[in-house]
Design a protein around this motif. Structure first.
Motif, PDB file in Angstrom:
ATOM      1  N   MET A 178      43.193  31.127  36.033  1.00  0.00           N
ATOM      2  CA  MET A 178      41.825  30.388  36.004  1.00  0.00           C
ATOM      3  C   MET A 178      42.675  29.284  36.924  1.00  0.00           C
ATOM      4  N   ILE A 179      43.776  28.841  37.399  1.00  0.00           N
ATOM      5  CA  ILE A 179      44.216  27.868  37.875  1.00  0.00           C
ATOM      6  C   ILE A 179      43.459  28.184  39.155  1.00  0.00           C
ATOM      7  N   PRO A 180      42.804  26.673  40.029  1.00  0.00           N
ATOM      8  CA  PRO A 180      42.402  26.789  41.669  1.00  0.00           C
ATOM      9  C   PRO A 180      43.367  27.718  42.133  1.00  0.00           C
ATOM     10  N   PRO A 181      43.431  27.716  43.974  1.00  0.00           N
ATOM     11  CA  PRO A 181      42.352  27.870  44.200  1.00  0.00           C
ATOM     12  C   PRO A 181      42.094  29.136  43.887  1.00  0.00           C
ATOM     13  N   ASP A 182      41.357  30.411  43.944  1.00  0.00           N
ATOM     14  CA  ASP A 182      40.295  31.817  43.797  1.00  0.00           C
ATOM     15  C   ASP A 182      41.248  32.576  44.747  1.00  0.00           C
ATOM     16  N   GLN A 183      41.340  34.026  44.566  1.00  0.00           N
ATOM     17  CA  GLN A 183      41.957  34.634  45.387  1.00  0.00           C
ATOM     18  C   GLN A 183      41.642  34.329  47.107  1.00  0.00           C
ATOM     19  N   ASP A 184      40.599  34.287  46.985  1.00  0.00           N
ATOM     20  CA  ASP A 184      39.904  34.978  48.830  1.00  0.00           C
ATOM     21  C   ASP A 184      40.172  33.934  49.304  1.00  0.00           C
ATOM     22  N   THR A 185      39.912  32.008  48.708  1.00  0.00           N
ATOM     23  CA  THR A 185      40.606  30.895  49.189  1.00  0.00           C
ATOM     24  C   THR A 185      42.426  30.932  49.018  1.00  0.00           C
ATOM     25  N   LEU A 186      43.088  32.064  48.128  1.00  0.00           N
ATOM     26  CA  LEU A 186      44.297  31.395  48.319  1.00  0.00           C
ATOM     27  C   LEU A 186      44.663  32.516  49.674  1.00  0.00           C
ATOM     28  N   ALA A 187      44.499  33.704  49.494  1.00  0.00           N
ATOM     29  CA  ALA A 187      44.934  34.745  50.424  1.00  0.00           C
ATOM     30  C   ALA A 187      44.573  34.234  51.679  1.00  0.00           C
ATOM     31  N   GLU A 188      43.191  32.724  51.957  1.00  0.00           N
ATOM     32  CA  GLU A 188      43.399  32.848  53.550  1.00  0.00           C
ATOM     33  C   GLU A 188      44.262  31.958  54.398  1.00  0.00           C
ATOM     34  N   ILE A 189      44.459  30.843  52.856  1.00  0.00           N
ATOM     35  CA  ILE A 189      45.717  29.550  53.073  1.00  0.00           C
ATOM     36  C   ILE A 189      46.753  30.241  53.153  1.00  0.00           C
ATOM     37  N   LEU A 190      47.791  31.528  52.573  1.00  0.00           N
ATOM     38  CA  LEU A 190      48.568  31.400  53.240  1.00  0.00           C
ATOM     39  C   LEU A 190      48.530  32.589  54.044  1.00  0.00           C
ATOM     40  N   SER A 191      47.643  32.990  54.999  1.00  0.00           N
ATOM     41  CA  SER A 191      47.616  33.478  55.851  1.00  0.00           C
ATOM     42  C   SER A 191      47.233  32.736  57.263  1.00  0.00           C
ATOM     43  N   ARG A 192      47.694  31.791  57.413  1.00  0.00           N
ATOM     44  CA  ARG A 192      47.676  30.391  58.200  1.00  0.00           C
ATOM     45  C   ARG A 192      48.323  30.766  59.517  1.00  0.00           C
ATOM     46  N   THR A 193      48.517  30.471  60.514  1.00  0.00           N
ATOM     47  CA  THR A 193      49.198  31.204  61.941  1.00  0.00           C
ATOM     48  C   THR A 193      48.711  29.261  62.925  1.00  0.00           C
ATOM     49  N   GLY A 194      49.579  29.721  63.839  1.00  0.00           N
ATOM     50  CA  GLY A 194      49.514  28.616  65.157  1.00  0.00           C
ATOM     51  C   GLY A 194      51.234  28.253  64.201  1.00  0.00           C
ATOM     52  N   ALA A 195      50.940  26.580  64.203  1.00  0.00           N
ATOM     53  CA  ALA A 195      51.866  26.295  64.070  1.00  0.00           C
ATOM     54  C   ALA A 195      53.452  26.813  63.657  1.00  0.00           C
ATOM     55  N   VAL A 196      54.542  26.586  63.792  1.00  0.00           N
ATOM     56  CA  VAL A 196      55.316  27.002  62.914  1.00  0.00           C
ATOM     57  C   VAL A 196      56.916  26.199  62.687  1.00  0.00           C
ATOM     58  N   PRO A 197      56.583  25.749  61.232  1.00  0.00           N
ATOM     59  CA  PRO A 197      55.577  26.070  60.396  1.00  0.00           C
ATOM     60  C   PRO A 197      54.532  25.753  60.159  1.00  0.00           C
ATOM     61  N   PRO A 198      53.469  27.016  60.040  1.00  0.00           N
ATOM     62  CA  PRO A 198      52.109  26.087  59.504  1.00  0.00           C
ATOM     63  C   PRO A 198      51.922  24.906  57.982  1.00  0.00           C
ATOM     64  N   SER A 199      50.831  24.160  58.559  1.00  0.00           N
ATOM     65  CA  SER A 199      51.088  22.506  57.278  1.00  0.00           C
ATOM     66  C   SER A 199      49.640  23.208  56.655  1.00  0.00           C
ATOM     67  N   PHE A 200      50.345  22.848  55.458  1.00  0.00           N
ATOM     68  CA  PHE A 200      49.742  22.840  54.193  1.00  0.00           C
ATOM     69  C   PHE A 200      48.915  22.080  53.620  1.00  0.00           C
ATOM     70  N   GLY A 201      49.547  20.115  54.385  1.00  0.00           N
ATOM     71  CA  GLY A 201      49.479  19.688  53.485  1.00  0.00           C
ATOM     72  C   GLY A 201      47.313  19.093  53.186  1.00  0.00           C
ATOM     73  N   ASP A 202      46.878  20.116  53.963  1.00  0.00           N
ATOM     74  CA  ASP A 202      45.558  19.637  53.565  1.00  0.00           C
ATOM     75  C   ASP A 202      44.856  20.468  52.791  1.00  0.00           C
ATOM     76  N   VAL A 203      46.068  20.974  51.342  1.00  0.00           N
ATOM     77  CA  VAL A 203      45.210  22.345  50.331  1.00  0.00           C
ATOM     78  C   VAL A 203      46.360  21.792  49.374  1.00  0.00           C
ATOM     79  N   GLU A 204      47.816  20.504  49.807  1.00  0.00           N
ATOM     80  CA  GLU A 204      48.636  21.019  48.397  1.00  0.00           C
ATOM     81  C   GLU A 204      47.788  19.512  47.687  1.00  0.00           C
TER      82      GLU A 204
END
Length: 221
Positions: A182-208
């Protein structure tokens, strides 16, 4: 005639801690996967004034009498009894072992828990009962973590100063009807977040989401 013999007392070597942390972080980023940790509020946090009680399920007579949430699947506190349910949602790299299949007898009957071991970064503290969410769809509940600190002198090895791999923990896969899903995010959104590419390491500040220090001041030992 008397002489005084000098003694050398080892001072803590901060550079040694930094180097060891760097090696652990490099291994995690190179060999691990990105996961989201859900760090839950606890009674100790409430006692220290960091969080209030849930306004949905912690105000009835049952909750006041027993000091527990009256609804395990409360949509506001996720069964913790504390407002918001979690103190942080953060993304970190982690390395998992393979799952071990086993059977155990519980109040629910015979269950087949899948237990794994994991290692992640040392810049936050996990507690028993916290959750970790993987891009594969699994949500696991963490057991008691272990501590690994680097002692380089006679100083006390506090986590925030000398920890190199504090978060070594066991984790068990939660059943799909668990409140963990029940805890957000839902699975589709979570998979999209955790699959980020680009910068190494990628930034997750917008979702944390960080509502309290990742290593609480009263636990920095």
């Amino acid at each position: 005639m008397s002489t005084t013999r000098g003694e050398y007392v080892r001072a803590q070597q901060a550079w040694a801690v930094d180097q060891e942390r760097l090696r652990h972080s490099q291994a995690l980023h190179a060999l691990g996967e990105y996961v989201m940790f859900c760090l839950l509020w606890t009674a100790r946090d409430h006692d220290n004034g960091l969080v209030g009680l849930c306004t949905v399920c912690a105000s009835d007579r049952i909750s006041r009498a027993y000091g527990q949430a009256s609804r395990n699947k409360c949509p506001q506190c996720f069964g913790t009894r504390f407002e918001g349910g979690y103190r942080a949602l953060i993304v970190r790299p982690a390395i998992f072992t393979d799952a071990d299949d086993s059977q155990s007898f519980t109040a629910r009957g015979t269950v087949s828990p899948q237990e794994v071991h994991l290692e992640t970064t040392s810049d936050f503290r996990v507690r028993s009962g916290d959750y970790v969410m993987r891009a594969t769809g699994e949500r696991l509940q963490l057991r008691a973590p272990q501590r690994t600190t680097l002692r380089t002198g006679f100083g006390t090895p506090y986590q925030h100063e000398t920890a190199t791999a504090y978060n070594l923990a066991r984790a068990a896969v939660e059943d799909e009807d668990s409140v963990a899903y029940m805890i957000p995010p839902d699975q589709d959104t979570l998979a999209e977040i955790l699959s980020r590419t680009g910068a190494v390491p990628p930034s997750f500040g917008d979702v944390e989401v960080i509502r309290a220090p990742l290593i609480p001041l009263h636990e920095r030992d």
